[in-house]
Design an enzyme around this catalytic site. Sequence first.
Site, PDB file in Angstrom:
ATOM      1  N   HIS A  62       0.837  -1.207   0.000  1.00  6.22           N
ATOM      2  CA  HIS A  62       0.000   0.000   0.000  1.00  6.22           C
ATOM      3  C   HIS A  62       0.871   1.255   0.000  1.00  6.22           C
ATOM      4  CE1 HIS A  62       0.926  -0.436   4.258  1.00  6.22           C
ATOM      5  NE2 HIS A  62       0.383   0.721   4.541  1.00  6.22           N
ATOM      6  N   ASP A  66       6.400   4.095   4.573  1.00  9.07           N
ATOM      7  CA  ASP A  66       7.263   3.072   5.189  1.00  9.07           C
ATOM      8  C   ASP A  66       7.193   1.738   4.450  1.00  9.07           C
ATOM      9  OD1 ASP A  66       4.596   3.116   6.198  1.00  9.07           O
ATOM     10  OD2 ASP A  66       5.159   1.806   7.873  1.00  9.07           O
ATOM     11  N   HIS A  67       6.382   1.675   3.389  1.00  9.07           N
ATOM     12  CA  HIS A  67       6.279   0.439   2.610  1.00  9.07           C
ATOM     13  C   HIS A  67       6.791   0.601   1.182  1.00  9.07           C
ATOM     14  CE1 HIS A  67       3.886  -1.823   5.640  1.00  9.07           C
ATOM     15  NE2 HIS A  67       3.690  -0.582   6.051  1.00  9.07           N
ATOM     16  N   ASP A 213      -0.107  -3.961   6.524  1.00  3.43           N
ATOM     17  CA  ASP A 213      -0.920  -3.133   7.416  1.00  3.43           C
ATOM     18  C   ASP A 213      -2.411  -3.441   7.305  1.00  3.43           C
ATOM     19  OD1 ASP A 213       1.560  -2.133   7.745  1.00  3.43           O
ATOM     20  OD2 ASP A 213       0.994  -0.012   7.537  1.00  3.43           O
ATOM     21  N   HIS A 271       6.419  -5.247  12.067  1.00  2.00           N
ATOM     22  CA  HIS A 271       5.846  -3.906  11.941  1.00  2.00           C
ATOM     23  C   HIS A 271       5.555  -3.328  13.325  1.00  2.00           C
ATOM     24  CE1 HIS A 271       3.034  -0.727  10.428  1.00  2.00           C
ATOM     25  NE2 HIS A 271       3.828  -0.777   9.373  1.00  2.00           N
TER      26      HIS A 271
HETATM   27 ZN   LIG Z   1       0.099   1.729   6.522  1.00  2.00          ZN
END
Ligand SMILES: [Zn+2]
Length: 304
Positions: A62, A66-67, A213, A271
């Site tokens: 997504h 941070d991804h 997430d 995470h």
């Molecule tokens: Zn997220």
Amino acid sequence: MPNRLTILGSSSALPTSARFPSAQVLEMLGRYFLIDCGEGTQIQLRRSKLPFAKISAVFISHMHGDHFYGIFGVIASFAMLGRKNPLVIYAPPELEEIYTHHAKVLREELPYPLKFVHTKQSKLPYLIYEDKAVEVYAFQLRHRAPSTGFLFKEKPKLLPLRKGIHIEMKLSIKEIAGLRQGMDITRGDGSILLCSELTVQPKKLSSFAYCSDTAYCPEISEIVKDVDLLYHEATFPNEMAARARETMHSTASQAAEIAKKANASKLVIGHFSARFHDVSIFLRQAKAVFPETMIADDLRYFDF
Ligand SMILES: [Zn+2]
């Protein structure tokens, strides 16, 4: 060779001195897949000693930084290393948009074909990647931004017949094809050819699911049923369930609940919120629900 998951980053939004943001590499039947690509991924790839150039596909869950902030560096480094093989990035459509603008501003020209395949929000899992031996399904998670989980599965192979059996049983071409595809065959005289008796049975096909997430979403457990290894985010300990709900993340025991409902063999949680330097509380809480839980630490790997 077992399949292997290597964690490159296990922190949530903020990196810490011990944890990079989300990224991991799945090695399955000789293929290398990069899954999420937080800032610093290429540094961690170097440290992990994984064969950088062999990564053929990238899966981005997504559009939270941070991804995916690391993907620009990875794309540029592949170019500097003289990559020729195509790279395919499976991601929300916005990533292609951002990259296209980025490449235009930087006048970045790549010596290899780069292709984006857009993920979509779909309650039902859909096939997003397939080659001779591996298939990947994408499915919807529940998060503040549209978020996608990925299920990686080894594909069934044609079964070899037991030695000499085709002569002994006078098997026809059609019967051989059916048996090798795993079917039992009823013959003209009413007798049954049992696939389990006439073929060499394969080892169990391995699978891995990545649930990035997401708020607690019990429907996921149906999609990742019987998976060998499940990665599920656990951003907060149980005491912070309200915060988890508010930010659409999961707690340690919620992640474990999904693994338990899914009948997974093993669970890896990660995470972690950056405020926790000691993550033993996450492990304790998850293990209370699902004993086969392990902690994602940077550069730790899991064979399955
Ligand atoms: Zn997220």
